[in-house]
Design a protein around this motif. Structure first.
Motif, short mmCIF file in Angstrom:
data_model
loop_
_atom_site.label_atom_id
_atom_site.label_comp_id
_atom_site.label_asym_id
_atom_site.label_seq_id
_atom_site.Cartn_x
_atom_site.Cartn_y
_atom_site.Cartn_z
N TRP A 148 0.81 -1.21 0.00
CA TRP A 148 0.00 0.00 0.00
C TRP A 148 0.85 1.27 0.00
O TRP A 148 1.74 1.43 0.82
N GLN A 149 0.56 2.15 -0.97
CA GLN A 149 1.19 3.46 -1.11
C GLN A 149 2.70 3.38 -1.39
O GLN A 149 3.44 4.35 -1.17
N ALA A 150 3.16 2.25 -1.89
CA ALA A 150 4.57 2.14 -2.26
C ALA A 150 4.85 2.98 -3.51
O ALA A 150 3.97 3.17 -4.36
N ASP A 151 6.07 3.49 -3.61
CA ASP A 151 6.47 4.21 -4.80
C ASP A 151 6.54 3.22 -5.98
O ASP A 151 7.23 2.20 -5.87
N PRO A 152 5.85 3.50 -7.08
CA PRO A 152 5.78 2.51 -8.16
C PRO A 152 7.14 2.09 -8.71
O PRO A 152 7.39 0.89 -8.91
N ARG A 153 8.02 3.04 -8.96
CA ARG A 153 9.33 2.69 -9.52
C ARG A 153 10.13 1.85 -8.54
O ARG A 153 10.72 0.83 -8.90
N GLU A 154 10.15 2.27 -7.28
CA GLU A 154 10.90 1.52 -6.28
C GLU A 154 10.31 0.12 -6.09
O GLU A 154 11.04 -0.86 -5.90
N PRO A 174 -2.45 3.84 -25.17
CA PRO A 174 -1.62 4.43 -26.21
C PRO A 174 -0.14 4.38 -25.84
O PRO A 174 0.24 4.57 -24.69
N GLY A 175 0.68 4.10 -26.85
CA GLY A 175 2.12 4.03 -26.64
C GLY A 175 2.65 2.61 -26.66
O GLY A 175 3.81 2.37 -27.00
N PHE A 176 1.79 1.65 -26.30
CA PHE A 176 2.18 0.25 -26.38
C PHE A 176 1.98 -0.27 -27.80
O PHE A 176 1.12 0.21 -28.54
N LEU A 193 8.99 1.82 -19.79
CA LEU A 193 7.75 2.22 -19.13
C LEU A 193 7.86 3.64 -18.57
O LEU A 193 6.88 4.41 -18.62
N GLU A 194 9.01 3.98 -18.06
CA GLU A 194 9.20 5.34 -17.54
C GLU A 194 9.08 6.38 -18.66
O GLU A 194 8.54 7.47 -18.45
N THR A 195 9.55 6.02 -19.86
CA THR A 195 9.39 6.91 -21.01
C THR A 195 7.90 7.07 -21.34
O THR A 195 7.41 8.19 -21.57
N LEU A 196 7.15 5.96 -21.35
CA LEU A 196 5.71 6.03 -21.59
C LEU A 196 4.99 6.80 -20.49
O LEU A 196 4.00 7.49 -20.75
N HIS A 197 5.49 6.70 -19.28
CA HIS A 197 4.90 7.46 -18.17
C HIS A 197 5.07 8.95 -18.40
O HIS A 197 4.13 9.74 -18.23
N ARG A 198 6.26 9.35 -18.82
CA ARG A 198 6.52 10.78 -19.05
C ARG A 198 5.75 11.30 -20.27
O ARG A 198 5.20 12.40 -20.23
N GLU A 199 5.73 10.50 -21.34
CA GLU A 199 5.16 10.98 -22.58
C GLU A 199 3.66 10.75 -22.69
O GLU A 199 2.95 11.52 -23.37
N ARG A 200 3.16 9.68 -22.05
CA ARG A 200 1.75 9.30 -22.24
C ARG A 200 0.95 9.23 -20.94
O ARG A 200 -0.25 9.00 -20.96
N GLY A 201 1.65 9.39 -19.81
CA GLY A 201 0.95 9.31 -18.54
C GLY A 201 0.62 7.91 -18.08
O GLY A 201 -0.24 7.71 -17.21
N ILE A 202 1.30 6.91 -18.64
CA ILE A 202 1.06 5.52 -18.27
C ILE A 202 1.46 5.29 -16.82
O ILE A 202 2.54 5.69 -16.38
N LEU A 205 2.80 0.86 -12.82
CA LEU A 205 2.36 -0.45 -12.37
C LEU A 205 1.17 -0.97 -13.18
O LEU A 205 0.72 -2.10 -12.96
N GLY A 206 0.67 -0.14 -14.08
CA GLY A 206 -0.54 -0.54 -14.80
C GLY A 206 -1.77 -0.51 -13.93
O GLY A 206 -2.78 -1.17 -14.24
N GLU A 207 -1.73 0.28 -12.85
CA GLU A 207 -2.84 0.31 -11.89
C GLU A 207 -4.12 0.86 -12.51
O GLU A 207 -5.20 0.63 -11.99
N GLY A 208 -3.98 1.61 -13.60
CA GLY A 208 -5.17 2.11 -14.28
C GLY A 208 -5.69 1.17 -15.34
O GLY A 208 -6.58 1.54 -16.11
N GLY A 209 -5.13 -0.04 -15.41
CA GLY A 209 -5.57 -1.01 -16.39
C GLY A 209 -4.80 -0.95 -17.69
O GLY A 209 -5.16 -1.61 -18.67
N GLU A 210 -3.69 -0.18 -17.73
CA GLU A 210 -2.94 -0.02 -18.98
C GLU A 210 -2.27 -1.31 -19.44
O GLU A 210 -2.09 -1.53 -20.63
#
Length: 251
Positions: A148-154, A174-176, A193-202, A205-210
């Motif tokens: 719970w509430q862990a930093d996703p990257r870590e 989008p982006g995949f 994934l970090e690039t997709l996070h910056r560019e697409r908001g992914i 962890l895929g917590e939004g169903g991505e």
């Protein structure tokens, strides 16, 4: 005569969060006696679960008995990357909670010492955590969410470094592209994934169903899982279709 201590159950999909939550619970000496696997109704897209057979193999490798929870059909269309998926996820949770609570009450009556608590891999969904916590309060058991509430990257780095072999089995954002299907989530994939996070908001962890994952090996498993699969791509989203899965047994 001393009453036996109760046992724990873990909500288990075979994905990275539920697998790592189980690892953390076992490390914390929770007496995990059952893995609860939620199964979608046949033909339903609301709980698309292309790898429930792999989850059962993982449970066999872990050595903890499985309890299957079936869900009623719900009318939700296949993934639409243009829609806000949060309401859909809430609908899934509402559909799941009643049969899940019924199964847990049955376990509470059947387990020696009753049900001590429920382990879940939820990370940042307040809605899901509140629903599960409320359900546990109604049953009279504890709720343990070690991620719970862990930093996703870590969190991903910790999973990878600990030896979880994570495979991406579905992408819906989008982006995949097709190349992500069947890809191992290692350090290189995390960088992408970090690039997709910056560019697409992914969500990392895929917590939004991505995207969805399965774990085919890890410190909690006695044998790894060998997979054979085909990639199914539908232009904007895709998934793997597993054609064979088996435990690797070395002699």
């Amino acid at each position: 005569m001393t009453e036996p201590d109760g046992g724990w159950v873990a909500l288990f999909s075979g994905g990275k969060e539920s697998s790592w939550a189980l690892c953390q619970a076992l490390e914390a000496n929770c007496d995990v006696r059952r893995l609860v696997i939620v199964h979608p109704p046949k033909g339903s897209h609301a709980y698309h679960a292309p790898a429930t057979s792999v989850a059962r193999l993982a449970a066999q490798s872990i050595g903890i008995p499985v309890v299957n929870v079936g869900l009623p059909a719900v009318d939700i269309e296949p993934p639409d990357i243009k829609m806000d998926i949060a309401p859909e996820l809430e609908t899934r949770d509402e559909t799941e909670i009643e049969p899940l609570e019924s199964a847990l009450r049955t376990l509470d009556a059947e387990l020696d010492g009753g049900l001590n608590g429920v382990i879940a891999g939820t990370v940042d969904s307040e809605y899901r955590a509140d629903r599960l916590r409320s359900m546990c309060d109604d049953i009279g058991c504890d709720f343990f969410a070690p991620l719970w509430q862990a930093d996703p990257r870590e969190l991903l780095e910790t999973m990878i470094d600990a030896g979880l072999e994570i495979v991406i089995i579905e992408v819906t954002a989008p982006g995949f592209d097709k190349s992500w299907l069947g890809r191992r989530l290692d350090r290189d994939a995390l960088a992408d994934l970090e690039t997709l996070h910056r560019e697409r908001g992914i969500n990392l962890l895929g917590e939004g169903g991505e995207f969805d994952t399965i774990v085919i090996d890890g410190p909690h498993m006695s044998h790894s899982i060998a997979l054979e699969f085909e990639r199914e791509w539908y232009g904007t989203w895709g998934r793997v279709r597993i054609t064979d899965a088996r435990l690797e047994v070395f002699t």
